[in-house]
Scaffold this motif. Structure first.
Motif, PDB file in Angstrom:
ATOM      1  N   PRO A  44       0.364  -2.956  -9.013  1.00  0.00           N
ATOM      2  CA  PRO A  44       1.600  -2.970  -8.221  1.00  0.00           C
ATOM      3  C   PRO A  44       1.270  -3.184  -6.748  1.00  0.00           C
ATOM      4  N   THR A  45       2.265  -3.615  -6.010  1.00  0.00           N
ATOM      5  CA  THR A  45       2.112  -3.642  -4.559  1.00  0.00           C
ATOM      6  C   THR A  45       2.569  -2.298  -4.016  1.00  0.00           C
ATOM      7  N   LYS A  46       2.125  -1.980  -2.826  1.00  0.00           N
ATOM      8  CA  LYS A  46       2.553  -0.733  -2.192  1.00  0.00           C
ATOM      9  C   LYS A  46       4.077  -0.696  -2.085  1.00  0.00           C
ATOM     10  N   ASP A  47       4.664  -1.761  -1.541  1.00  0.00           N
ATOM     11  CA  ASP A  47       6.117  -1.784  -1.374  1.00  0.00           C
ATOM     12  C   ASP A  47       6.842  -1.753  -2.714  1.00  0.00           C
TER      13      ASP A  47
ATOM     14  N   GLU B  83      -5.681   7.831  -6.428  1.00  0.00           N
ATOM     15  CA  GLU B  83      -5.825   8.107  -5.001  1.00  0.00           C
ATOM     16  C   GLU B  83      -5.095   7.054  -4.157  1.00  0.00           C
ATOM     17  N   MET B  84      -5.183   5.795  -4.578  1.00  0.00           N
ATOM     18  CA  MET B  84      -4.491   4.733  -3.858  1.00  0.00           C
ATOM     19  C   MET B  84      -2.973   4.968  -3.884  1.00  0.00           C
ATOM     20  N   TYR B  85      -2.434   5.308  -5.062  1.00  0.00           N
ATOM     21  CA  TYR B  85      -0.999   5.599  -5.149  1.00  0.00           C
ATOM     22  C   TYR B  85      -0.629   6.742  -4.207  1.00  0.00           C
ATOM     23  N   ASP B  86      -1.458   7.774  -4.175  1.00  0.00           N
ATOM     24  CA  ASP B  86      -1.194   8.923  -3.308  1.00  0.00           C
ATOM     25  C   ASP B  86      -1.157   8.500  -1.839  1.00  0.00           C
ATOM     26  N   ILE B  87      -2.101   7.676  -1.439  1.00  0.00           N
ATOM     27  CA  ILE B  87      -2.128   7.187  -0.057  1.00  0.00           C
ATOM     28  C   ILE B  87      -0.863   6.386   0.227  1.00  0.00           C
ATOM     29  N   TRP B  88      -0.461   5.552  -0.701  1.00  0.00           N
ATOM     30  CA  TRP B  88       0.740   4.736  -0.525  1.00  0.00           C
ATOM     31  C   TRP B  88       1.992   5.604  -0.383  1.00  0.00           C
ATOM     32  N   LEU B  89       2.026   6.713  -1.100  1.00  0.00           N
ATOM     33  CA  LEU B  89       3.210   7.570  -1.067  1.00  0.00           C
ATOM     34  C   LEU B  89       3.265   8.395   0.207  1.00  0.00           C
ATOM     35  N   GLY B  90       2.113   8.591   0.830  1.00  0.00           N
ATOM     36  CA  GLY B  90       2.055   9.271   2.121  1.00  0.00           C
ATOM     37  C   GLY B  90       2.741  10.617   2.126  1.00  0.00           C
ATOM     38  N   ASN B  91       3.371  10.926   3.241  1.00  0.00           N
ATOM     39  CA  ASN B  91       4.047  12.211   3.416  1.00  0.00           C
ATOM     40  C   ASN B  91       5.473  12.204   2.896  1.00  0.00           C
ATOM     41  N   ASP B  92       5.917  11.057   2.370  1.00  0.00           N
ATOM     42  CA  ASP B  92       7.293  10.964   1.881  1.00  0.00           C
ATOM     43  C   ASP B  92       7.492  11.661   0.536  1.00  0.00           C
ATOM     44  N   TYR B  93       6.401  11.880  -0.182  1.00  0.00           N
ATOM     45  CA  TYR B  93       6.478  12.463  -1.526  1.00  0.00           C
ATOM     46  C   TYR B  93       5.425  13.551  -1.690  1.00  0.00           C
ATOM     47  N   ASP B  94       5.714  14.489  -2.550  1.00  0.00           N
ATOM     48  CA  ASP B  94       4.759  15.511  -2.954  1.00  0.00           C
ATOM     49  C   ASP B  94       4.071  14.972  -4.207  1.00  0.00           C
ATOM     50  N   SER B  95       2.865  14.435  -4.042  1.00  0.00           N
ATOM     51  CA  SER B  95       2.137  13.834  -5.165  1.00  0.00           C
ATOM     52  C   SER B  95       1.355  14.886  -5.925  1.00  0.00           C
TER      53      SER B  95
ATOM     54  N   ALA C 281      11.721   5.026  -5.013  1.00  0.00           N
ATOM     55  CA  ALA C 281      12.947   5.285  -4.253  1.00  0.00           C
ATOM     56  C   ALA C 281      14.183   5.000  -5.099  1.00  0.00           C
ATOM     57  N   SER C 282      14.155   3.911  -5.841  1.00  0.00           N
ATOM     58  CA  SER C 282      15.285   3.566  -6.707  1.00  0.00           C
ATOM     59  C   SER C 282      15.498   4.625  -7.786  1.00  0.00           C
ATOM     60  N   LEU C 283      14.422   5.084  -8.389  1.00  0.00           N
ATOM     61  CA  LEU C 283      14.538   6.100  -9.434  1.00  0.00           C
ATOM     62  C   LEU C 283      15.086   7.406  -8.874  1.00  0.00           C
ATOM     63  N   ILE C 284      14.683   7.755  -7.674  1.00  0.00           N
ATOM     64  CA  ILE C 284      15.177   8.988  -7.056  1.00  0.00           C
ATOM     65  C   ILE C 284      16.657   8.855  -6.702  1.00  0.00           C
TER      66      ILE C 284
END
Length: 172
Positions: A104-107, A20-32, A114-117
């Motif tokens: 991990p940190t959020k950033d 859930e934390m990862y999902d919050i960190w990814l926000g609207n930028d990604y489809d989790s 982002a790098s992988l994409i």
């Protein structure tokens, strides 16, 4: 990955609070998307998945086993192993694209994705070069170069990395 659709990130994590934390960190930028174990991860894996965040230690099927199955299926996605286990020479032969040590940190997590994409459209040789470099970097963060220098597997990794560097230098 479509131009108008956000990239798809499959979060494979057996601890719901962390997922859930990862999902919050990814926000609207990604489809989790989520999977609580290896079997679920493989059932959710399809051509729409751009990045897999893969927990290494899970009950049942380990992240290592899930990664091997992903690669055997020849699915065109990038895989970041996310683990509380410090990387050891066993990661050299894994088909991972990044190794992130928990927590991990959020950033840091967002930068990894982002790098992988960004690397996704690159050709196979360049992809392999970056993957080898990520494995080397993960090992060097947690081990001294003197200790690593004594290991044949690490020396082989460095040789592969140099060989790929020569092949892709004009593409970087």
């Amino acid at each position: 990955m479509g131009l108008s659709n956000p990239p798809v990130v499959l979060i494979v994590e057996d601890e719901p609070d962390i997922a859930e934390m990862y999902d919050i960190w990814l926000g609207n930028d990604y489809d989790s998307r989520f999977a609580a174990n290896g079997a679920q991860a493989l059932s959710h894996l399809d051509e729409t998945v751009d990045v897999v965040l893969l927990d290494r230690r899970m009950p049942g099927m380990s992240g290592d086993e899930v990664l091997a199955e992903i690669r055997s299926r020849d699915v065109d996605c990038r895989v970041a192993m996310v683990s509380a286990v410090d990387p050891d020479v066993d990661i050299i032969e894994m088909g991972l694209d990044a190794y992130v040590v928990k927590p991990p940190t959020k950033d840091g997590l967002r930068d990894t994705i982002a790098s992988l994409i960004e690397r996704a459209p690159l050709d196979a040789d360049v992809q392999e070069y970056y993957s080898l470099a990520a494995r080397r970097n993960a090992l060097e963060i947690n081990n001294s170069r003197d200790e690593l220098a004594e290991l044949e597997a690490y020396q082989n990794l460095l040789s592969k990395l140099e060989s790929h560097r020569e092949r892709v230098a004009h593409k970087l």
